[in-house]
Enzyme design. Structure first.
Site, PDB file in Angstrom:
ATOM      1  N   ARG A 103       0.824  -1.206   0.000  1.00 45.79           N
ATOM      2  CA  ARG A 103       0.000   0.000   0.000  1.00 45.79           C
ATOM      3  C   ARG A 103       0.861   1.259   0.000  1.00 45.79           C
ATOM      4  O   ARG A 103       0.586   2.224  -0.720  1.00 45.79           O
ATOM      5  CB  ARG A 103      -0.926   0.015   1.219  1.00 45.79           C
ATOM      6  CG  ARG A 103      -1.870   1.210   1.228  1.00 45.79           C
ATOM      7  CD  ARG A 103      -2.771   1.237   2.441  1.00 45.79           C
ATOM      8  NE  ARG A 103      -2.036   1.510   3.670  1.00 45.79           N
ATOM      9  CZ  ARG A 103      -2.612   1.737   4.848  1.00 45.79           C
ATOM     10  NH1 ARG A 103      -3.923   1.684   4.938  1.00 45.79           N
ATOM     11  NH2 ARG A 103      -1.899   1.991   5.921  1.00 45.79           N
ATOM     12  N   TYR A 125      -6.093   9.593   0.384  1.00 47.78           N
ATOM     13  CA  TYR A 125      -6.376   8.188   0.097  1.00 47.78           C
ATOM     14  C   TYR A 125      -7.413   7.682   1.076  1.00 47.78           C
ATOM     15  O   TYR A 125      -7.573   8.215   2.183  1.00 47.78           O
ATOM     16  CB  TYR A 125      -5.098   7.341   0.133  1.00 47.78           C
ATOM     17  CG  TYR A 125      -4.810   6.670   1.453  1.00 47.78           C
ATOM     18  CD1 TYR A 125      -5.333   5.401   1.754  1.00 47.78           C
ATOM     19  CD2 TYR A 125      -4.001   7.282   2.407  1.00 47.78           C
ATOM     20  CE1 TYR A 125      -5.056   4.785   2.965  1.00 47.78           C
ATOM     21  CE2 TYR A 125      -3.714   6.664   3.610  1.00 47.78           C
ATOM     22  CZ  TYR A 125      -4.249   5.417   3.889  1.00 47.78           C
ATOM     23  OH  TYR A 125      -3.980   4.811   5.093  1.00 47.78           O
ATOM     24  N   PHE A 151       3.808   2.664   6.215  1.00 44.41           N
ATOM     25  CA  PHE A 151       4.029   3.896   5.457  1.00 44.41           C
ATOM     26  C   PHE A 151       3.358   5.096   6.118  1.00 44.41           C
ATOM     27  O   PHE A 151       3.966   6.162   6.279  1.00 44.41           O
ATOM     28  CB  PHE A 151       3.494   3.694   4.034  1.00 44.41           C
ATOM     29  CG  PHE A 151       3.502   4.932   3.182  1.00 44.41           C
ATOM     30  CD1 PHE A 151       4.625   5.279   2.450  1.00 44.41           C
ATOM     31  CD2 PHE A 151       2.368   5.751   3.101  1.00 44.41           C
ATOM     32  CE1 PHE A 151       4.626   6.421   1.648  1.00 44.41           C
ATOM     33  CE2 PHE A 151       2.360   6.887   2.314  1.00 44.41           C
ATOM     34  CZ  PHE A 151       3.498   7.223   1.588  1.00 44.41           C
ATOM     35  N   ASP A 152       2.101   4.955   6.510  1.00 50.12           N
ATOM     36  CA  ASP A 152       1.354   6.052   7.139  1.00 50.12           C
ATOM     37  C   ASP A 152       2.051   6.542   8.401  1.00 50.12           C
ATOM     38  O   ASP A 152       2.250   7.740   8.597  1.00 50.12           O
ATOM     39  CB  ASP A 152      -0.053   5.584   7.529  1.00 50.12           C
ATOM     40  CG  ASP A 152      -0.850   5.046   6.375  1.00 50.12           C
ATOM     41  OD1 ASP A 152      -0.315   4.222   5.615  1.00 50.12           O
ATOM     42  OD2 ASP A 152      -2.018   5.436   6.248  1.00 50.12           O
ATOM     43  N   THR A 153       2.390   5.586   9.268  1.00 45.90           N
ATOM     44  CA  THR A 153       3.004   5.941  10.545  1.00 45.90           C
ATOM     45  C   THR A 153       4.322   6.659  10.333  1.00 45.90           C
ATOM     46  O   THR A 153       4.594   7.694  10.962  1.00 45.90           O
ATOM     47  CB  THR A 153       3.229   4.675  11.393  1.00 45.90           C
ATOM     48  OG1 THR A 153       1.985   4.021  11.623  1.00 45.90           O
ATOM     49  CG2 THR A 153       3.866   5.025  12.726  1.00 45.90           C
TER      50      THR A 153
END
Length: 411
Positions: A90, A108, A200-202
């Protein structure tokens, strides 16, 4: 950054004028859910969202008929585009689409649309206006309404607690699949983000915080998808590895966050007569000082009977001074990495010498006047240490960490 905010009906032909918002929907083998998700999202944006938009389907190496569904959607809906990536992940999909998009604001959301779409405009509005740099939907913020099982609730809260304790994260929900970022911020921030999967988000949010960027949080209505195919155990292990890697990277100072902060970071509001960052430094220094003083007094009391007042004072002050310099280096003055660490300790020992002179001199003077009990000695030492603490803060700010304070500062 100047954003164009013309309403959709004034936007002109798609493809000629760049959209204000690009919403990415990352998918892997979602042949069943993809079409209803995209059509529902498109219908909402077309009727409720007042700016030009695009929906980008980011196919993460699907092996079913997801690609066929995506092609059909791009043929029937002019605001929908499709990108196929040969590798899963992702984070990889978001990074690719966001860095190749011509939109001013990038967002997103998960294909299950667990988050109520009514939160989309509140999510991106602060980015369009320039008030904030990133925005996240939060299931843990006050005002959010969440329907999910106890197991996922426990995992989510535990993960965010780990982030707060290990990486000093201040955002409330790292895992909600509902986020947005300004394109100019993404251009500079995303090259530093290494993870290509769920972490990735973190990683993006932690680096943004450390660079002084503003993160806007929106409480969301969120209903758990009972058909979610996320491998919780594998994802949790990958997240823990990501936390360990990011902790090492931040600890060694190898990430150029100072440069990013200089380019994009939001400086503290100026206060007449108060140097920038002074208030926060004083508060952090005071907290470290309280802990250091308690440790010093405890160590002095333990050593006092065995080796006498002066030797006990010397050893207790030396041990706590070394620890105090190390902690203040990292916590108070935000210096990361090993560069200059030995020099800072050497300078800290000079400061220690001043403190030793104040405390030893106070003890010597006290013993010239009387033969005091231990509690009187401790009281005199507390007063002497308070004076030494003020001197220590002044010398650390204007001498020990003066050259590195701005270069290594992070949020």
């Amino acid at each position: 950054m100047s954003l164009s905010t013309l309403p959709v009906h004034e936007s002109g032909p798609v493809g000629v004028v760049a959209p204000v918002l690009d919403v990415v929907v990352p998918v892997y083998n979602e042949e069943i859910d993809l079409e209803p998700c995209v059509r529902r999202l498109h219908a909402y944006l077309a009727t409720e969202f007042p700016y030009r938009f695009r929906i980008t389907i980011a196919d993460n190496a699907s092996t079913d008929s997801t690609a066929d569904v995506a092609r059909r959607l791009t043929d029937s809906l002019r605001e929908v585009s499709w990108v196929h990536l040969p590798q899963k992940g992702r984070g990889r999909a978001l990074n690719y689409v966001w860095t190749h998009s011509d939109a001013a604001v990038l967002a997103y959301m998960d294909v299950d649309l667990s988050t109520d779409l009514g939160a989309l405009l509140p999510l991106v509005a602060p980015l369009i206006s320039g008030h904030s740099d990133l925005a996240i939907g939060s299931r843990l913020a006050r005002g959010s309404r969440v329907v999910r099982g106890a197991k996922r609730e426990f995992i989510s809260r535990s993960y965010n607690l780990i982030l707060r304790s290990t990486l000093s994260a201040r955002f409330s929900d790292a895992q909600c699949g509902f986020k947005a970022i300004r394109a100019d911020v993404a251009e500079r921030l995303l090259p530093m983000v290494e993870d290509t999967g769920w972490f990735f988000d973190t990683e993006m949010l932690v680096l943004a915080e450390r660079a002084g960027l503003r993160i806007h949080e929106v409480p969301v209505d969120w209903v758990d998808d009972p058909d979610s195919r996320v491998d919780i155990v594998a994802t949790a292990m990958a997240d823990l590895r990501g936390i360990a890697r990011l902790t090492r990277a931040l600890g060694t100072g190898r990430l150029p966050l100072a440069a990013l902060r200089e380019q994009l970071g939001r400086n503290p509001l100026p206060v007449a007569g108060v140097p920038a960052g002074l208030t926060g430094q004083i508060l952090r220094f005071a907290a470290v000082g309280v802990a250091s003083t308690l440790a010093y007094l405890a160590l002095y009391a333990i050593l006092r009977d065995g080796m006498g007042a002066q030797w006990a004072n010397l050893i207790a002050l030396l041990v706590t001074a070394i620890a105090n310099t190390a902690v203040n280096r990292r916590v108070t003055f935000r210096v990361r990495g090993s560069d200059g660490a030995w020099r800072h300790q050497a300078q800290g020992l000079v400061v220690f010498g001043i403190g030793l002179g104040l405390t030893s001199g106070s003890l010597a003077l006290l013993h010239l006047m009387t033969s005091p009990p231990t509690y009187v000695e401790l009281g005199v030492l507390v007063i002497a240490n308070l004076i030494a603490t003020g001197v220590r803060f002044l010398l650390m700010r204007i001498w020990v960490f003066r050259a590195t304070r701005g270069a290594h500062a992070s949020a």
